[in-house]
Design a protein around this motif. Structure first.
Motif, mmCIF file in Angstrom:
data_model
loop_
_atom_site.group_PDB
_atom_site.id
_atom_site.type_symbol
_atom_site.label_atom_id
_atom_site.label_comp_id
_atom_site.label_asym_id
_atom_site.label_seq_id
_atom_site.Cartn_x
_atom_site.Cartn_y
_atom_site.Cartn_z
ATOM 1 N N ALA A 240 0.840 -1.223 0.005
ATOM 2 C CA ALA A 240 0.022 -0.038 0.189
ATOM 3 C C ALA A 240 0.884 1.409 0.226
ATOM 4 C CB ALA A 240 -1.011 -0.061 1.128
ATOM 5 N N PHE A 241 1.953 1.231 0.662
ATOM 6 C CA PHE A 241 2.842 2.376 0.799
ATOM 7 C C PHE A 241 3.412 2.690 -0.373
ATOM 8 C CE2 PHE A 241 1.897 2.585 5.356
ATOM 9 C CZ PHE A 241 2.004 3.887 5.575
ATOM 10 N N ALA A 242 4.007 1.409 -0.995
ATOM 11 C CA ALA A 242 4.860 1.562 -2.065
ATOM 12 C C ALA A 242 3.968 1.885 -3.373
ATOM 13 C CB ALA A 242 5.411 -0.030 -2.439
ATOM 14 N N SER A 243 2.669 1.886 -3.342
ATOM 15 C CA SER A 243 1.783 2.168 -4.568
ATOM 16 C C SER A 243 1.266 3.476 -4.293
ATOM 17 C CB SER A 243 0.785 1.029 -4.752
ATOM 18 O OG SER A 243 0.011 0.773 -3.733
ATOM 19 N N ALA A 244 1.108 3.949 -3.093
ATOM 20 C CA ALA A 244 0.411 5.154 -2.943
ATOM 21 C C ALA A 244 0.840 6.362 -3.732
ATOM 22 C CB ALA A 244 0.648 5.696 -1.322
ATOM 23 N N LEU A 245 2.068 6.415 -3.860
ATOM 24 C CA LEU A 245 2.742 7.614 -4.653
ATOM 25 C C LEU A 245 3.399 7.212 -5.975
ATOM 26 C CD1 LEU A 245 3.715 10.052 -1.733
ATOM 27 C CD2 LEU A 245 1.681 10.088 -3.130
ATOM 28 N N GLN A 246 3.136 5.890 -6.407
ATOM 29 C CA GLN A 246 4.390 5.293 -7.466
ATOM 30 C C GLN A 246 3.979 6.112 -8.773
ATOM 31 O OE1 GLN A 246 3.360 1.544 -9.877
ATOM 32 N NE2 GLN A 246 4.016 0.973 -7.887
ATOM 33 N N THR A 247 2.913 6.583 -9.130
ATOM 34 C CA THR A 247 2.773 7.408 -10.345
ATOM 35 C C THR A 247 3.725 8.797 -10.189
ATOM 36 O OG1 THR A 247 0.709 6.260 -10.863
ATOM 37 C CG2 THR A 247 1.309 8.374 -11.926
ATOM 38 N N ALA A 248 3.192 9.399 -9.186
ATOM 39 C CA ALA A 248 3.889 10.648 -8.779
ATOM 40 C C ALA A 248 5.519 10.423 -8.910
ATOM 41 C CB ALA A 248 3.417 11.302 -7.675
ATOM 42 N N PHE A 249 6.028 9.343 -8.301
ATOM 43 C CA PHE A 249 7.264 8.933 -8.395
ATOM 44 C C PHE A 249 7.793 8.822 -9.878
ATOM 45 C CE2 PHE A 249 10.434 5.350 -8.683
ATOM 46 C CZ PHE A 249 11.405 6.064 -8.171
ATOM 47 N N LEU A 250 7.046 8.325 -10.520
ATOM 48 C CA LEU A 250 7.703 7.706 -12.027
ATOM 49 C C LEU A 250 7.493 9.005 -13.045
ATOM 50 C CD1 LEU A 250 5.911 4.437 -12.575
ATOM 51 C CD2 LEU A 250 8.120 4.759 -11.910
ATOM 52 N N ILE A 251 6.603 9.918 -12.926
ATOM 53 C CA ILE A 251 6.456 11.059 -13.604
ATOM 54 C C ILE A 251 7.295 12.215 -13.002
ATOM 55 C CG2 ILE A 251 4.813 12.764 -14.328
ATOM 56 C CD1 ILE A 251 2.657 10.531 -14.712
ATOM 57 N N GLY A 252 6.855 12.547 -11.771
ATOM 58 C CA GLY A 252 7.827 13.672 -11.111
ATOM 59 C C GLY A 252 9.032 13.183 -10.802
ATOM 60 N N GLY A 253 9.162 12.327 -10.174
ATOM 61 C CA GLY A 253 10.447 11.998 -9.767
ATOM 62 C C GLY A 253 11.524 11.497 -10.655
ATOM 63 N N LEU A 254 11.006 10.877 -11.531
ATOM 64 C CA LEU A 254 11.944 10.389 -12.520
ATOM 65 C C LEU A 254 11.846 10.909 -13.988
ATOM 66 C CD1 LEU A 254 11.940 6.498 -11.789
ATOM 67 C CD2 LEU A 254 13.537 8.168 -11.143
ATOM 68 N N PHE A 256 9.417 10.400 -16.367
ATOM 69 C CA PHE A 256 8.891 9.706 -17.462
ATOM 70 C C PHE A 256 7.585 10.416 -17.709
ATOM 71 C CE2 PHE A 256 11.120 6.113 -15.365
ATOM 72 C CZ PHE A 256 11.487 5.365 -16.597
ATOM 73 N N SER A 257 7.098 10.265 -19.146
ATOM 74 C CA SER A 257 5.891 10.882 -19.583
ATOM 75 C C SER A 257 4.728 10.027 -19.162
ATOM 76 C CB SER A 257 5.942 10.924 -21.211
ATOM 77 O OG SER A 257 5.912 9.557 -21.508
ATOM 78 N N ALA A 258 3.380 10.683 -19.274
ATOM 79 C CA ALA A 258 2.373 9.899 -18.659
ATOM 80 C C ALA A 258 1.978 8.724 -19.549
ATOM 81 C CB ALA A 258 1.155 10.843 -18.769
ATOM 82 N N THR A 259 2.442 9.237 -21.020
ATOM 83 C CA THR A 259 2.228 7.671 -21.695
ATOM 84 C C THR A 259 3.085 6.633 -21.650
ATOM 85 O OG1 THR A 259 1.575 9.482 -23.609
ATOM 86 C CG2 THR A 259 2.353 7.276 -24.487
ATOM 87 N N ASP A 260 4.227 7.008 -21.180
ATOM 88 C CA ASP A 260 5.157 5.934 -20.714
ATOM 89 C C ASP A 260 4.683 5.425 -19.657
ATOM 90 O OD1 ASP A 260 7.047 6.478 -22.754
ATOM 91 O OD2 ASP A 260 8.160 8.079 -21.384
ATOM 92 N N VAL A 261 4.253 5.908 -18.577
ATOM 93 C CA VAL A 261 3.742 5.307 -17.415
ATOM 94 C C VAL A 261 2.364 4.703 -17.636
ATOM 95 C CG1 VAL A 261 2.645 5.719 -15.121
ATOM 96 C CG2 VAL A 261 4.694 6.900 -15.814
ATOM 97 N N GLY A 262 1.670 5.187 -18.413
ATOM 98 C CA GLY A 262 0.144 4.463 -18.836
ATOM 99 C C GLY A 262 0.516 3.195 -19.589
ATOM 100 N N ALA A 263 1.498 3.113 -20.486
ATOM 101 C CA ALA A 263 1.672 1.855 -21.333
ATOM 102 C C ALA A 263 2.428 0.905 -20.146
ATOM 103 C CB ALA A 263 2.821 2.348 -22.344
ATOM 104 N N VAL A 264 3.297 1.088 -19.493
ATOM 105 C CA VAL A 264 3.698 0.061 -18.710
ATOM 106 C C VAL A 264 2.743 -0.330 -17.452
ATOM 107 C CG1 VAL A 264 4.860 1.625 -16.861
ATOM 108 C CG2 VAL A 264 5.939 -0.580 -17.203
#
Length: 428
Positions: A240-254, A256-264
């Motif tokens: 639960a903790f690992a997934s809570a901000l996962q999208t924010a980490f991938l887009i804002g932290g690293l 990645f584009s929203a398309t990249d994250v959506g596809a994966v």
């Protein structure tokens, strides 16, 4: 079938096979009252503040334990206590979707909100009785695989009513899309008619007082009740903790584009399906306790992939590998966890106890967001994901601590008011 033996053909019986379409029907309404509905409201020109209010439509899913005793107490005059409620709620969900299809959200946002709330209430009620039916129907050794098949059906339904509905709406419009989904729900009621009767049949509570109080008294009367609650609340907490901000980490932290994250993440859905099914099969050999421990370790260790990703930075190949591994192990853990919850339910009060236990597990997912953000702000992404592994350890310790009490076969045998009916395999 004894634990440790493996006979896949023998497991392909009506009890297992029916879990896929029933799981599909159970999952179909969720997106239609959340993400898909938001898309309809946005395209229809509804203002953002009103759309924000619509997020409250999902409230019945978190409060369903409040009326679950009614579904334990009241027995419809057709098809018995579980299948009777399944048919009734499915038909009502279909009617609710028709009402939504007939409403223009721009002109009548209030009516749309009312109909969406009605559908969410009915769909949450459908979840209650489906959970009870699954628990009362599957044999102990089938629960891992049965839960996995159910999860797969549920996830496929989320794709159909989410991405599938969005694509369909572009071609035939929103009204016809919701009418199509209503027709699918209606067709699902016929699946109930050909589903086997519950294997473990218990007498319904004799009063609403018993339906409300007896499930709690029965559960807390067990020697290790507190330990069971600890496992329920802690086992998936690291996830639960690992997934809570996962999208924010991938887009804002690293970056990645929203398309990249959506596809994966789309690939991750299929990885979850694979993990759940694989976990269900492995549970046949390993049993419930060993599976909870092994899958719990795997889903905790998989969080270290995000640590590696935080160190490596923006890397598409690494992102794909991490998401796939995380979803496979998460699916395995979910299969074992659902089997555990089923094993803890008394057949007299399955609807109420399952609703209560699943609501307790959901608390971690609901409240993990804000603490996660505070921790990230304090220590950064790399240390945060290391800490999610640490957060997963108490759940594993809790399983180990009460491992000798997690015996679904003993729980079934202890239910003296329960009679077992034989379901006929269809593998031959």
């Amino acid at each position: 079938m004894k634990q440790g033996s493996f006979d896949l053909a023998g497991l392909m019986n009506r009890r297992i096979l029916v879990m896929l379409p029933l799981g599909f029907v159970s999952g179909l309404p969720l997106a239609l009252t959340s993400g898909t509905l938001q898309a309809w409201l946005t395209v229809g020109g509804v203002d953002l503040k009103t759309i924000g209010i619509f997020t409250m439509v999902g409230l019945p899913y978190t409060l369903k334990f409040l009326w679950a005793p009614v579904m334990d107490r009241v027995v419809p005059p057709w098809l018995g206590r579980r299948r009777g409620w399944m048919v009734l709620t499915q038909l009502c969900v279909a009617i609710g979707l028709v009402l939504m299809a007939a409403t223009n959200p721009k002109v009548h946002p209030g009516w749309m909100a009312a109909y969406a709330m009605l559908v969410a209430f009915l769909a949450a009620s459908l979840d209650i009785v489906f959970d009870a039916y699954r628990t009362d129907t599957l044999h102990p050794q089938e629960r891992g695989l049965g839960a996995a098949v159910w999860v797969n059906g549920y996830r496929i339904a989320l794709l159909a009513s989410g991405a599938g509905a969005l694509v369909l709406a572009d071609h035939v419009g929103w009204q016809m899309t919701y009418l199509t989904m209503a027709a699918v729900m209606l067709a699902g009621s016929f699946i109930v008619l050909i589903s086997p009767d519950p294997t473990f049949v218990a007498e319904a509570p004799k009063s609403m007082k018993e339906a409300v109080g007896a499930p709690l008294a029965e559960f807390f009367g067990r020697p290790h009740a507190v330990g069971f609650l600890a496992v329920i609340m802690l086992y998936k907490l690291g996830d639960a903790f690992a997934s809570a901000l996962q999208t924010a980490f991938l887009i804002g932290g690293l970056g990645f584009s929203a398309t990249d994250v959506g596809a994966v993440k789309g690939l991750g859905v299929f990885a979850t399906l694979l993990g759940a099914f694989w976990g269900g099969l492995l549970m046949i050999r390993s049993g419930l306790v060993r599976s909870l421990l092994i899958f719990g370790v795997l889903q905790a260790v998989s969080n270290l992939g995000f640590v590696a990703l935080a160190v490596a930075g923006k890397n598409g190949t690494a992102l794909t590998a991490v998401i796939v591994v995380e979803n496979v192990t998460g699916g395995m853990g979910t299969a074992a966890f659902v089997a555990l919850v089923m094993s803890l339910c008394d057949p007299r009060y399955t609807a109420t106890q399952f609703a209560l236990l699943s609501s307790l597990e959901a608390l971690g997912r609901v409240f993990a967001g804000r603490p996660s953000a505070d921790v990230v702000a304090l220590v950064g992404w790399t240390q945060f994901f290391v800490l999610t592994v640490v957060v997963a350890l108490p759940g594993l310790w809790a399983v180990w601590r009460i491992r000798h009490s997690i015996e679904p076969e003993q729980k079934v045998a202890a239910s003296t008011d329960v009679k077992e009916s034989v379901a006929t395999p269809i593998s031959n």
